[in-house]
Scaffold this motif. Structure first.
Motif, mmCIF file in Angstrom:
data_model
loop_
_atom_site.group_PDB
_atom_site.id
_atom_site.type_symbol
_atom_site.label_atom_id
_atom_site.label_comp_id
_atom_site.label_asym_id
_atom_site.label_seq_id
_atom_site.Cartn_x
_atom_site.Cartn_y
_atom_site.Cartn_z
ATOM 1 N N LEU A 1 0.828 -1.202 0.000
ATOM 2 C CA LEU A 1 0.000 0.000 0.000
ATOM 3 C C LEU A 1 0.862 1.251 0.000
ATOM 4 O O LEU A 1 0.578 2.206 -0.730
ATOM 5 C CB LEU A 1 -0.933 0.006 1.216
ATOM 6 C CG LEU A 1 -1.777 1.273 1.408
ATOM 7 C CD1 LEU A 1 -2.641 1.540 0.187
ATOM 8 C CD2 LEU A 1 -2.633 1.148 2.662
ATOM 9 N N THR A 2 1.923 1.242 0.790
ATOM 10 C CA THR A 2 2.816 2.413 0.839
ATOM 11 C C THR A 2 3.433 2.674 -0.530
ATOM 12 O O THR A 2 3.543 3.830 -0.964
ATOM 13 C CB THR A 2 3.926 2.193 1.882
ATOM 14 O OG1 THR A 2 3.331 2.005 3.166
ATOM 15 C CG2 THR A 2 4.860 3.400 1.940
ATOM 16 N N LYS B 1 2.078 1.926 -3.395
ATOM 17 C CA LYS B 1 1.001 2.480 -4.222
ATOM 18 C C LYS B 1 0.840 3.973 -3.964
ATOM 19 O O LYS B 1 0.662 4.767 -4.900
ATOM 20 C CB LYS B 1 -0.321 1.771 -3.920
ATOM 21 C CG LYS B 1 -0.468 0.377 -4.482
ATOM 22 C CD LYS B 1 -1.861 -0.142 -4.134
ATOM 23 C CE LYS B 1 -2.072 -1.564 -4.593
ATOM 24 N NZ LYS B 1 -3.427 -2.055 -4.233
ATOM 25 N N LEU B 2 0.882 4.349 -2.691
ATOM 26 C CA LEU B 2 0.705 5.751 -2.332
ATOM 27 C C LEU B 2 1.839 6.606 -2.879
ATOM 28 O O LEU B 2 1.616 7.686 -3.445
ATOM 29 C CB LEU B 2 0.618 5.897 -0.808
ATOM 30 C CG LEU B 2 -0.576 5.214 -0.127
ATOM 31 C CD1 LEU B 2 -0.452 5.313 1.381
ATOM 32 C CD2 LEU B 2 -1.893 5.821 -0.594
ATOM 33 N N PHE C 1 -6.353 7.819 1.489
ATOM 34 C CA PHE C 1 -6.234 6.517 0.839
ATOM 35 C C PHE C 1 -5.433 5.502 1.653
ATOM 36 O O PHE C 1 -5.547 4.303 1.416
ATOM 37 C CB PHE C 1 -5.622 6.680 -0.548
ATOM 38 C CG PHE C 1 -6.527 7.388 -1.518
ATOM 39 C CD1 PHE C 1 -7.671 6.771 -1.984
ATOM 40 C CD2 PHE C 1 -6.241 8.681 -1.950
ATOM 41 C CE1 PHE C 1 -8.520 7.415 -2.872
ATOM 42 C CE2 PHE C 1 -7.081 9.337 -2.825
ATOM 43 C CZ PHE C 1 -8.223 8.704 -3.296
ATOM 44 N N ARG C 2 -4.631 5.968 2.586
ATOM 45 C CA ARG C 2 -3.922 5.017 3.448
ATOM 46 C C ARG C 2 -4.901 4.169 4.250
ATOM 47 O O ARG C 2 -4.620 3.011 4.590
ATOM 48 C CB ARG C 2 -2.983 5.773 4.396
ATOM 49 C CG ARG C 2 -2.164 4.856 5.312
ATOM 50 C CD ARG C 2 -1.213 5.636 6.172
ATOM 51 N NE ARG C 2 -1.914 6.629 6.988
ATOM 52 C CZ ARG C 2 -1.296 7.469 7.817
ATOM 53 N NH1 ARG C 2 0.025 7.455 7.901
ATOM 54 N NH2 ARG C 2 -1.991 8.339 8.527
ATOM 55 N N ASP C 3 -6.063 4.748 4.536
ATOM 56 C CA ASP C 3 -7.084 4.036 5.300
ATOM 57 C C ASP C 3 -8.179 3.454 4.424
ATOM 58 O O ASP C 3 -9.151 2.891 4.937
ATOM 59 C CB ASP C 3 -7.716 4.988 6.329
ATOM 60 C CG ASP C 3 -6.697 5.538 7.305
ATOM 61 O OD1 ASP C 3 -5.809 4.768 7.722
ATOM 62 O OD2 ASP C 3 -6.769 6.738 7.630
ATOM 63 N N ASN C 4 -8.039 3.603 3.101
ATOM 64 C CA ASN C 4 -9.079 3.092 2.198
ATOM 65 C C ASN C 4 -8.430 2.646 0.884
ATOM 66 O O ASN C 4 -8.547 3.303 -0.140
ATOM 67 C CB ASN C 4 -10.132 4.171 1.938
ATOM 68 C CG ASN C 4 -11.402 3.595 1.343
ATOM 69 O OD1 ASN C 4 -11.398 2.509 0.765
ATOM 70 N ND2 ASN C 4 -12.498 4.319 1.470
ATOM 71 N N GLU C 5 -7.757 1.521 0.951
ATOM 72 C CA GLU C 5 -7.065 1.010 -0.233
ATOM 73 C C GLU C 5 -8.047 0.622 -1.330
ATOM 74 O O GLU C 5 -7.743 0.744 -2.521
ATOM 75 C CB GLU C 5 -6.196 -0.189 0.136
ATOM 76 C CG GLU C 5 -5.319 -0.678 -1.008
ATOM 77 C CD GLU C 5 -4.385 -1.794 -0.592
ATOM 78 O OE1 GLU C 5 -3.567 -2.224 -1.439
ATOM 79 O OE2 GLU C 5 -4.464 -2.258 0.565
ATOM 80 N N LEU D 1 -8.692 3.602 -3.387
ATOM 81 C CA LEU D 1 -7.517 3.895 -4.218
ATOM 82 C C LEU D 1 -7.495 2.986 -5.442
ATOM 83 O O LEU D 1 -7.268 3.449 -6.569
ATOM 84 C CB LEU D 1 -6.242 3.711 -3.403
ATOM 85 C CG LEU D 1 -4.924 3.961 -4.149
ATOM 86 C CD1 LEU D 1 -4.829 5.414 -4.606
ATOM 87 C CD2 LEU D 1 -3.724 3.608 -3.268
ATOM 88 N N ASP D 2 -7.759 1.708 -5.247
ATOM 89 C CA ASP D 2 -7.784 0.770 -6.375
ATOM 90 C C ASP D 2 -8.899 1.133 -7.353
ATOM 91 O O ASP D 2 -8.730 1.036 -8.574
ATOM 92 C CB ASP D 2 -7.988 -0.659 -5.867
ATOM 93 C CG ASP D 2 -6.783 -1.179 -5.090
ATOM 94 O OD1 ASP D 2 -5.679 -0.645 -5.281
ATOM 95 O OD2 ASP D 2 -6.957 -2.113 -4.278
#
Length: 227
Positions: free
Chosen positions: A2-3, A5-6, A52-56, A59-60
């Motif tokens: 995830l990191t 991706k961010l 988005f860190r709390d809602n992957e 983000l996808d």
């Protein structure tokens, strides 16, 4: 993962703005553009790690193609036109500043107000993402994600707060970077997003339970007390 991706999202977003501004400008000696890119970087970091860190899943969803199978035909036409109009407005800014000089440049106060408008627009988008976990890039009913009507936060003010930012972002960046002509040209993406709202609401009233009631509760689509 995830990191990564961010971080990739931050780099991609800043890189796209840099390419659309600096390449047509033909020079790196544009201080306001660098200030603007710095603002975009900080704003993107705040959005990515604040939302988005709390809602992957969101983000996808945001990185899916702008044309999808579930999408109504009208939206399949409007989305590419909007993307082209929005990107075209950005590209036009350096062309006007360094080549065309069509309507002159705004003074310092108007320019700073433009930067404030851009930041306000980005902030509005961030709040919209935070309030709405179903903020897909295309119009569709996300039954697989148990989509429900969102009527809190900024969605209690206008029905399409993300689209409200389209009124602020291109106009604001145009004024800060020095092009009245590009600010006028912003009417194209703004107009397309207004057309999209009409088709989107017809679709949501038909497909999303409770949306019709929501339109009776929140009266304004894009701009409070205007439309």
């Amino acid at each position: 993962m995830l990191t990564l991706k961010l971080i990739a999202s931050i780099v991609l977003n800043v890189a796209l703005f840099a390419i659309m501004l600096l390449l047509p400008a033909g020079t790196l000696a544009w201080p306001r553009a660098w200030v603007f890119l710095g603002v975009v970087f900080l704003a993107t970091v705040a959005t990515m790690f604040g939302v988005f860190r709390d809602n992957e899943a969101l983000l996808d969803e945001r990185y899916k193609l702008p044309v999808q199978r579930q999408q109504p035909l009208a939206d399949k036409i409007i989305v590419p036109l909007f993307v082209a109009a929005f990107a075209g407005t950005i590209v036009f800014i350096p062309l006007d500043v360094f080549r065309f000089h069509l309507l002159g440049q705004p003074g310092p106060i108007i320019s700073v107000l433009g930067l404030v408008m851009f930041i306000a627009g980005w902030t509005l988008i961030t709040f919209a993402f935070k309030d709405n976990a179903f903020a897909a890039p295309v119009v569709k009913h996300q039954a697989e994600r148990q989509q429900t009507v969102v009527d809190s936060g900024v969605y209690a003010i206008v029905r399409h707060p993300m689209y409200s930012s389209v009124v602020l972002l291109p106009v604001g960046m145009s004024l800060w970077l020095g092009s009245y002509a590009a600010a006028v040209l912003s009417i194209l993406p703004i107009g397309l997003i207004a057309v999209r709202i009409v088709f989107e609401e017809r679709f949501l009233k038909r497909e999303l339970k409770g949306y019709d009631d929501y339109t009776q509760k929140v009266h304004y689509r894009l701009i409070p007390y205007l439309w």
